[in-house]
Each structure stands twice: as structure tokens, then as C-alpha cells.
Write a protein that holds these residues in place. Sequence first.
Motif: not given
Length: 199
Positions: A95-105, A180-197
Motif C-alpha cells: 500500500x505504501x509503495x502504491x501510494x508513493x507511486x500513484x498518489x493513492x490506491x 477481478x479488482x473488487x472481488x478476486x485480487x489476492x493482495x497477499x500474493x501481490x505483496x509477496x511478488x513485490x518483495x521478491x521483485x
Amino acid sequence: MAHQLPDLPYAYDALEPYYDKQTVELHHDKHHAGYVKGLNTALEKLEAARTSGDFGAIKAIEKELAFHGSGHALHTMFWNNMKPGGGGEPTGALKDQIDKDFGSFDAFKKHFLAATNGVEGSGWGILGWHREWQTLLVTQCEIHQNLTVQGIVPILVCDVWEHAYYLKYQNKRPEWTGAFMDNLVNWDDVAKNLEAAKS
């Protein structure tokens, strides 16, 4: 070693009612499996070319490699980017990275949906981390490999090939991407992917 079709991380019907069982089954077992087969075939052709020293078909084989290899990689991430009861908003470092790079979620979400819905023909909406630039980027991807920003590492992908959503949503792509965005996204997986990247 040949690439294998990964198992889904949930049952075919686990994403109902937002992603229907029939589409998930066809999408995974037929379409994704086809990309895995195509990737393995391209790799076999490349090995044969190196062994024989005949590179006359190299342009076509490399194109097959890019298409099927990217299709396999993106679909593998796509399945893990979703979960039953997903959606909502990310937390923590993501969330912090998204806020930094896009202004807000909210600004990110509007950007991601607009880009994904605007993909010309078949393709993907991608949120990725650019290692050199140290920033998140939203990109459009036509087919599986066109319009790539070199250096970007995908962390969230949304499939907008018609086979990904047409049985349930017909030609209403924004309804699919919104679900997809409102009901399906697995943000835990996305966060893990960001950490790995970032590592």
C-alpha cells in the motif's frame, strides 16, 4: 527439463460467482496447457537448431518462445493473483509503495482498470516493479509479449483475452476487470511478488 502446467491453488468453482467454474476449467486446462506445450515445443526446436547448426527458422522459433513462454509465465501468476474472498485494498509495504507511486490506491485502481480495459484486442493489464527505476508501473500488454517495458517485473496481472471472461461477461470487459479488482485480487500474493521483485 520440460515445463509443467501448475495446479490451480483452489478448486475450479472457488472463485464463483465472479469467475465461473466453466471458464476457469477451460482457461486453465486448455488454454494455459496449450502455452506450456507450445513453450516446450519451442525449446525443443531451439535445442535441435543448436545441435544441427541450422538456424534458418530461428526468427519463427524465437517468436514462438516469446509468445508461449510469456503466456505460461503470465497465466501462472494470474491464477495465484486471485483467491476466494479477494479484492479490497492492499496493506503494509505494498500500500505504501502504491501510494508513493500513484498518489493513492484509488488513483492506482482507476489507472489500472483504464489501461487494462483499453488493451487493443487480446492481452493483459500489468502492475510491475521496475528494478532500475525503483518504481511501480502499470503497463498494457498486447498478446502476451508486446509493449513490454524492459526491466519490469510483473507482480499483478489481469487477463483480458476474450477466452478469459467471455462465457460469463460476453463483451463487457469492464465488468470482468471490475469484478477481478473488487472481488478476486489476492493482495497477499501481490505483496509477496513485490518483495521478491525488490530483493
